[in-house]
Design a protein around this motif. Structure first.
Motif, short mmCIF file in Angstrom:
data_model
loop_
_atom_site.label_atom_id
_atom_site.label_comp_id
_atom_site.label_asym_id
_atom_site.label_seq_id
_atom_site.Cartn_x
_atom_site.Cartn_y
_atom_site.Cartn_z
N GLY A 54 0.82 -1.21 0.00
CA GLY A 54 0.00 0.00 0.00
C GLY A 54 0.85 1.26 0.00
O GLY A 54 1.99 1.25 0.44
N CYS A 55 0.27 2.33 -0.52
CA CYS A 55 0.99 3.62 -0.58
C CYS A 55 1.02 4.24 0.82
O CYS A 55 -0.02 4.38 1.46
N THR A 56 2.22 4.63 1.25
CA THR A 56 2.34 5.20 2.61
C THR A 56 1.73 6.59 2.70
O THR A 56 1.61 7.14 3.80
N ASP A 57 1.35 7.18 1.56
CA ASP A 57 0.62 8.46 1.64
C ASP A 57 -0.84 8.23 2.03
O ASP A 57 -1.54 9.18 2.39
N HIS A 58 -1.30 6.98 1.93
CA HIS A 58 -2.65 6.66 2.41
C HIS A 58 -2.58 6.60 3.94
O HIS A 58 -1.81 5.80 4.50
N VAL A 94 5.68 5.36 -10.23
CA VAL A 94 4.71 5.61 -9.16
C VAL A 94 5.20 6.81 -8.34
O VAL A 94 6.38 7.14 -8.38
N CYS A 95 4.25 7.44 -7.58
CA CYS A 95 2.89 7.00 -7.36
C CYS A 95 1.95 8.15 -7.76
O CYS A 95 2.24 9.31 -7.52
N PHE A 96 0.87 7.76 -8.40
CA PHE A 96 -0.11 8.73 -8.89
C PHE A 96 -1.46 8.52 -8.21
O PHE A 96 -2.49 8.87 -8.79
N CYS A 97 -1.46 7.94 -7.01
CA CYS A 97 -2.73 7.77 -6.29
C CYS A 97 -3.21 9.13 -5.78
O CYS A 97 -2.43 10.08 -5.71
N GLU A 98 -4.46 9.21 -5.41
CA GLU A 98 -5.01 10.51 -5.02
C GLU A 98 -4.29 11.08 -3.79
O GLU A 98 -4.13 12.29 -3.67
N HIS A 99 -3.83 10.20 -2.89
CA HIS A 99 -3.17 10.68 -1.67
C HIS A 99 -1.80 11.29 -2.00
O HIS A 99 -1.42 12.32 -1.46
N THR A 100 -1.08 10.61 -2.89
CA THR A 100 0.24 11.13 -3.27
C THR A 100 0.08 12.43 -4.07
O THR A 100 0.84 13.39 -3.88
N LEU A 101 -0.91 12.47 -4.97
CA LEU A 101 -1.10 13.70 -5.75
C LEU A 101 -1.50 14.86 -4.84
O LEU A 101 -1.07 16.00 -5.07
ZN LIG Z 1 0.34 6.92 -3.63
#
Ligand SMILES: [Zn+2]
Length: 701
Positions: free
Chosen positions: A114-118, A161-168
């Motif tokens: 999982g992305c640690t920005d989550h 990576v990462c382009f998830c909403e949390h990272t953006l």
């Molecule tokens: Zn992310």
């Protein structure tokens, strides 16, 4: 000093080996073992932490008088992560969810996970780290923490990576903090964005630089921030023990490739700002490093550490194995050479990777210090000698500090970002920096790598080389101007400062080099030869060049190399200092094709800046594949000189500054032999004969 070995990457080696192995580790002179504490393994069911194997290992280590370093592997995540934290997958540059899988060299756990920005992922990860730190902080034999192994976070993401909403969101928050407002960002970037949400991170190389460089910079910052978060958590529970992290390669060697942005695992200088120290991995026989390559790696980390701890967190134990490839075995003398080279460069913890040959996957049959490459017995015998010496001289080695350099080589992450934004790697920039550093190492000239946002060190320097430094911003330029005006020598290569850190090109007359020198470059010209001729005070050098030439206007200063249209190297006095302007790339040309001329050219510039050697190698002369490697420093008021003999010479003649040694004798700490130092007109001198291990550690008496 911690001299140790990695032992346990759960669940290997199996328990039946533990008792005998730990006793044997102690017998071979090592004083520390490292265990990988894997999140996926420890918390295989959410909220249930199982430590019975680690408890037993920590206890066995204690029984054998061994210290323990715990390496917290929070990046190998539990299989339940996406079930318990829905929507926590990383998103790649094509907008696809990243499918995590078992790590290539690790038996149990998801990577990248999982992305640690989550926030849900980080919350769970923190709970794991908290459990581990709380459980083992009371262990009397715990020596310290390696909080993040090789700074891995995107391994096997199989895309950028990462382009998830949390990272953006974090990216846009970072931009807001950096620029203060959208108006300011638009002014600096020369854009007309209507909201921060409209700003897209760079997607692929060979597209506009601005957003890509900003995103790369953010990715570096984000890794640094994650390292600091892990550190803060462990440190809050165990304030007295050192907590470090380590890179696979030092930042100046992380130019990126494929699915890795440049410097995407964080910047060592910023880790050192926040943590107790930094480290790196080194597998010299695997990758074919010589003394200079290995020394440079450690010097990069040492420069970044800014006086904090330097850990060689993984040094090759035995023969490498990747898949079915057979690599060079690791002989005892080479291994001791790396060990003492590391000590010479200021490392205070050395951990070998690993004790037994690996049994899992692509690394099986490889890397064991006690492994089956046929040389384990000689390695362990030699290690026990080093272990004894480290114990005997622990105070001396603990207080040792390498000599303070007066020569700097500039490292510009912004230039790496720009290079990656164009070419998908920063290989040219890396090569340029390595070229200058290698030349300095081979001439026994102590140097420091100067990171573009850590410029206080400039006040100690007489000369600064800026290899292929395409990007500068105003703050850097002002510091460099002060450095030159105050008496320093600045050596710039072609198009130095040709871009801003927004990736916007500057005309030659608009660059800081033109403002300082009063002359400008004329533009890019094709190479019509692979070398240029440079003359300094009657000495003539033929120097290799790459890529293009950018001739300089003549009319100010002293032309050292005249081309058809202008000066290819010229030297202009500025204030009390000098700026040497090269309209060519010399450092990476030297790295690709060795010339002795480049080394003498660099040394000549260094000497003209006012530096004088403390130690000189009178003989033998360096050649392409052979040089005497010398490092020195001080401890407890004594000089310590490390001398590594090349393979093809058994005697070395050294000359020291006249008051270098206080007496007329020095002792070789390795062989125990007394060395006579004679005083002559030019200085103090000694003739050294190669001992069995082919290096000496001289300590003044
Ligand atoms: Zn992310």
């Amino acid at each position: 000093m911690n001299l140790g070995v990695q032992y346990y990457r759960a669940p290997f080696p199996e328990e039946k080996y533990w008792e005998d192995d730990l006793a044997r580790i102690k017998d071979s002179g090592l004083n520390t073992v490292q265990f990988w504490v894997l999140w996926a393994w420890v918390e295989s069911k959410p909220g249930e932490f199982r430590f019975e194997d680690y408890d037993r290992l920590v206890e066995l280590a204690d029984k054998n008088g061994l210290g323990v370093i715990l390496s917290t592997i929070a990046e190998i995540q539990p299989y339940w992560i996406h079930r318990e934290v829905p929507g926590s997958e990383m998103i790649d540059h094509t907008g696809q969810k990243v499918i995590s899988s078992n790590r290539g060299e690790c038996h149990f756990g998801l990577t990248p996970g999982g992305c640690t920005d989550h926030p849900g992922v980080w919350e769970r990860m923190q709970a794991f780290l908290r459990e581990v730190a709380t459980r083992y902080r009371t262990a009397g034999n715990l020596r310290g923490w390696d909080a993040w192994n090789e700074l891995r976070w995107n391994v096997q993401a199989d895309g950028l990576v990462c382009f998830c909403e949390h990272t953006l969101r974090a990216f846009r928050d970072w931009l807001k903090a950096k620029y203060g407002s959208l108006e300011e960002l638009n002014r600096v970037w020369k854009r007309r964005y209507g909201s921060f949400e409209e700003i897209l991170p760079g997607k692929l190389p060979d597209r506009p630089y601005t957003e890509m460089m900003a995103f790369e910079h953010f990715i570096t910052w984000r890794a640094n921030q994650h390292g600091k978060d892990r550190y803060d958590l462990i440190k809050s529970l165990d304030p007295d023990r050192p907590v470090t992290v380590h890179a696979a390669s030092p930042s100046p060697l992380t130019g990126g490739w494929g699915h890795d942005h440049a410097i995407n695992r964080g910047n060592d200088w910023f880790y050192a700002d926040d943590l107790d120290g930094v480290g790196c991995s080194s597998f010299p026989k695997w990758s074919g490093m010589d003394d200079a390559d290995f020394g440079m790696r450690v010097e990069y980390v040492q420069s970044a550490s800014q006086g904090k701890l330097v850990w060689l967190s993984e040094v090759q134990g035995g023969r490498a194995a990747i898949g079915f490839q057979v690599y060079m075995p690791v002989d005892a003398i080479s291994q001791q050479r790396y060990t003492w080279n590391g000590i010479a460069c200021g490392a205070d913890t050395i951990l070998f990777w690993c004790w037994r040959d690996e049994v899992f996957g692509r690394e099986s049959a490889g890397f064991g210090l006690s492994g089956d490459d046929g040389l384990a017995e000689e390695r362990l015998a030699a290690m026990s000698i080093t272990g004894g010496l480290i114990q005997e001289h622990s105070d001396l080695l603990k207080s040792y500090r390498p000599a303070k350099p007066q020569v700097g080589v500039f490292f510009s992450p912004q230039t790496y970002y720009l290079s990656w934004a164009q070419e998908g790697n920063a290989g040219r920039s890396m090569g340029a920096l390595q070229g200058y550093c290698r030349s300095l190492v081979r001439s026994s000239i102590p140097y420091v790598v100067v990171e573009e946002e850590h410029l206080d060190v400039l006040s100690d320097l007489k000369i600064l080389f800026m290899p292929r430094n395409l990007v500068t911003d105003e703050q850097t330029e002002n510091a460099l101007a002060r450095f030159v005006e105050g008496g320093g020598t600045l050596v710039c290569e072609s198009e130095c400062g040709a871009f801003s850190s927004q990736g916007l090109y500057r005309y030659p007359a608009d660059r800081f080099t033109a403002r300082l020198s009063g002359i400008r470059e004329l533009g890019r010209r094709s190479l019509d030869a692979d070398s240029i001729r440079v003359s300094i005070d009657g000495q003539v050098f033929d120097l290799g060049v790459t890529q293009w030439l950018t001739p300089w206007q003549t009319g100010a200063g002293n032309v050292l190399s005249q081309g058809e249209e202008g000066a290819l190297v010229t030297e202009v006095p500025v204030g009390s200092g000098n700026i040497v302007l090269c309209g060519a790339y010399l450092g990476d040309a030297y790295l690709q094709n060795y010339t002795r001329d480049f080394e003498i050219f660099v040394e000549t510039l260094v000497r003209r800046s006012g530096w004088a050697p403390e130690i000189q190698v009178v003989s033998p002369e360096p050649t392409k594949d052979s040089f005497v490697y010398v490092k020195s420093g001080e401890s407890m008021g004594k000089k310590i000189v490390f001398v590594f003999f090349p393979a093809d010479h058994n005697q070395v003649h050294l000359r020291f500054r006249s008051d270098f040694f206080s007496g007329d004798r020095a002792k070789d700490l390795i062989s125990g032999e007394e060395i006579t130092v004679s005083s002559t007109i030019p200085g103090q001198e000694c003739l050294l004969n190669a001992p069995d291990w082919r290096f000496s550690v001289l300590v003044s008496e």
